[in-house]
Design a protein around this motif. Structure first.
Motif, PDB file in Angstrom:
ATOM      1  N   GLN A  34     -63.114 -64.183   1.644  1.00 17.77           N
ATOM      2  CA  GLN A  34     -64.555 -64.436   1.643  1.00 17.77           C
ATOM      3  C   GLN A  34     -65.293 -63.348   0.870  1.00 17.77           C
ATOM      4  OE1 GLN A  34     -66.393 -64.359   5.507  1.00 17.77           O
ATOM      5  NE2 GLN A  34     -68.185 -65.482   4.798  1.00 17.77           N
ATOM      6  N   LYS A  35     -64.890 -62.090   1.050  1.00 19.24           N
ATOM      7  CA  LYS A  35     -65.542 -60.983   0.345  1.00 19.24           C
ATOM      8  C   LYS A  35     -65.297 -61.040  -1.155  1.00 19.24           C
ATOM      9  CE  LYS A  35     -65.449 -57.941   4.313  1.00 19.24           C
ATOM     10  NZ  LYS A  35     -65.328 -56.588   4.801  1.00 19.24           N
ATOM     11  N   LEU A  36     -64.198 -61.686  -1.559  1.00 14.72           N
ATOM     12  CA  LEU A  36     -63.865 -61.808  -2.975  1.00 14.72           C
ATOM     13  C   LEU A  36     -64.272 -63.159  -3.554  1.00 14.72           C
ATOM     14  CD1 LEU A  36     -60.304 -60.229  -2.818  1.00 14.72           C
ATOM     15  CD2 LEU A  36     -62.348 -59.198  -3.833  1.00 14.72           C
ATOM     16  N   SER A  37     -64.928 -63.983  -2.750  1.00  9.32           N
ATOM     17  CA  SER A  37     -65.335 -65.343  -3.158  1.00  9.32           C
ATOM     18  C   SER A  37     -64.135 -66.189  -3.565  1.00  9.32           C
ATOM     19  CB  SER A  37     -66.370 -65.290  -4.285  1.00  9.32           C
ATOM     20  OG  SER A  37     -67.514 -64.596  -3.865  1.00  9.32           O
ATOM     21  N   LEU A  38     -63.076 -66.108  -2.764  1.00  6.09           N
ATOM     22  CA  LEU A  38     -61.868 -66.892  -2.975  1.00  6.09           C
ATOM     23  C   LEU A  38     -61.603 -67.747  -1.749  1.00  6.09           C
ATOM     24  CD1 LEU A  38     -59.450 -64.056  -4.166  1.00  6.09           C
ATOM     25  CD2 LEU A  38     -60.487 -65.792  -5.616  1.00  6.09           C
ATOM     26  N   THR A  39     -60.688 -68.688  -1.898  1.00  7.01           N
ATOM     27  CA  THR A  39     -60.214 -69.408  -0.721  1.00  7.01           C
ATOM     28  C   THR A  39     -59.135 -68.549  -0.051  1.00  7.01           C
ATOM     29  OG1 THR A  39     -58.455 -70.540  -1.929  1.00  7.01           O
ATOM     30  CG2 THR A  39     -60.616 -71.652  -1.812  1.00  7.01           C
ATOM     31  N   GLN A  40     -58.874 -68.804   1.211  1.00  8.74           N
ATOM     32  CA  GLN A  40     -57.837 -68.056   1.915  1.00  8.74           C
ATOM     33  C   GLN A  40     -56.482 -68.285   1.261  1.00  8.74           C
ATOM     34  OE1 GLN A  40     -55.256 -69.519   4.065  1.00  8.74           O
ATOM     35  NE2 GLN A  40     -54.389 -67.477   4.283  1.00  8.74           N
ATOM     36  N   SER A  41     -56.198 -69.524   0.880  1.00  4.79           N
ATOM     37  CA  SER A  41     -54.894 -69.814   0.274  1.00  4.79           C
ATOM     38  C   SER A  41     -54.764 -69.161  -1.105  1.00  4.79           C
ATOM     39  CB  SER A  41     -54.654 -71.319   0.185  1.00  4.79           C
ATOM     40  OG  SER A  41     -55.651 -71.933  -0.599  1.00  4.79           O
ATOM     41  N   GLY A  42     -55.870 -69.073  -1.826  1.00  2.00           N
ATOM     42  CA  GLY A  42     -55.848 -68.385  -3.119  1.00  2.00           C
ATOM     43  C   GLY A  42     -55.560 -66.904  -2.961  1.00  2.00           C
ATOM     44  N   TYR A  43     -56.209 -66.296  -1.973  1.00  2.00           N
ATOM     45  CA  TYR A  43     -55.951 -64.881  -1.712  1.00  2.00           C
ATOM     46  C   TYR A  43     -54.524 -64.678  -1.199  1.00  2.00           C
ATOM     47  CZ  TYR A  43     -55.655 -60.411   0.505  1.00  2.00           C
ATOM     48  OH  TYR A  43     -55.205 -59.176   0.872  1.00  2.00           O
TER      49      TYR A  43
END
Length: 96
Positions: A50-59
Motif C-alpha cells: 500500500q505504501k508503494l502503491s502496489l498490489t500485495q501480490s505484486g509486492y
C-alpha cells in the motif's frame, strides 16, 4: 437468535500469526533481505504494498522471485523499510 463473536483479545489468533501458505521455493538473496527488513518493522506485505502503491501480490513477487527493479523502485522500497539501498542490494558481486 443473535450471533456472538468468539474472537477474544489476546487469543492465539489475534492477527499476529503469519497468513497464507509458505512458499515451497527459497527466496533469492535480494528477496530475503527485503523480507528480513519488512519483518524487522513488523509490517505485512499488504502494508508495504500500500505504501508503494502496489498490489500485495505484486509486492510479494519482489520478495519471492528474482526480479529487476528500477532504481527509483529500490529507493522507494528502502525508504518504506527504513534501510539504505546498499543494505537491500547486498555486497557487490565480483566482475566476470
Amino acid at each position: 437468535m443473535q450471533a456472538r463473536t468468539i474472537f477474544q483479545a489476546g487469543s492465539c489468533y489475534d492477527g499476529h500469526m503469519p497468513r497464507g501458505r509458505p512458499s515451497a521455493r527459497k527466496r533469492p538473496p535480494f528477496g530475503e533481505r527485503v523480507f528480513q527488513a519488512r519483518q524487522a518493522l513488523g509490517l505485512s506485505q499488504a502494508e508495504v504494498a500500500q505504501k508503494l502503491s502496489l498490489t500485495q501480490s505484486g509486492y510479494a513477487a519482489w520478495e519471492r522471485d528474482p526480479i529487476a527493479l528500477r532504481p527509483e523502485q529500490i529507493a522507494a522500497l528502502a525508504a518504506v523499510l527504513q534501510v539504505s539501498t546498499e543494505e537491500l542490494l547486498g555486497p557487490p558481486t565480483k566482475a566476470r
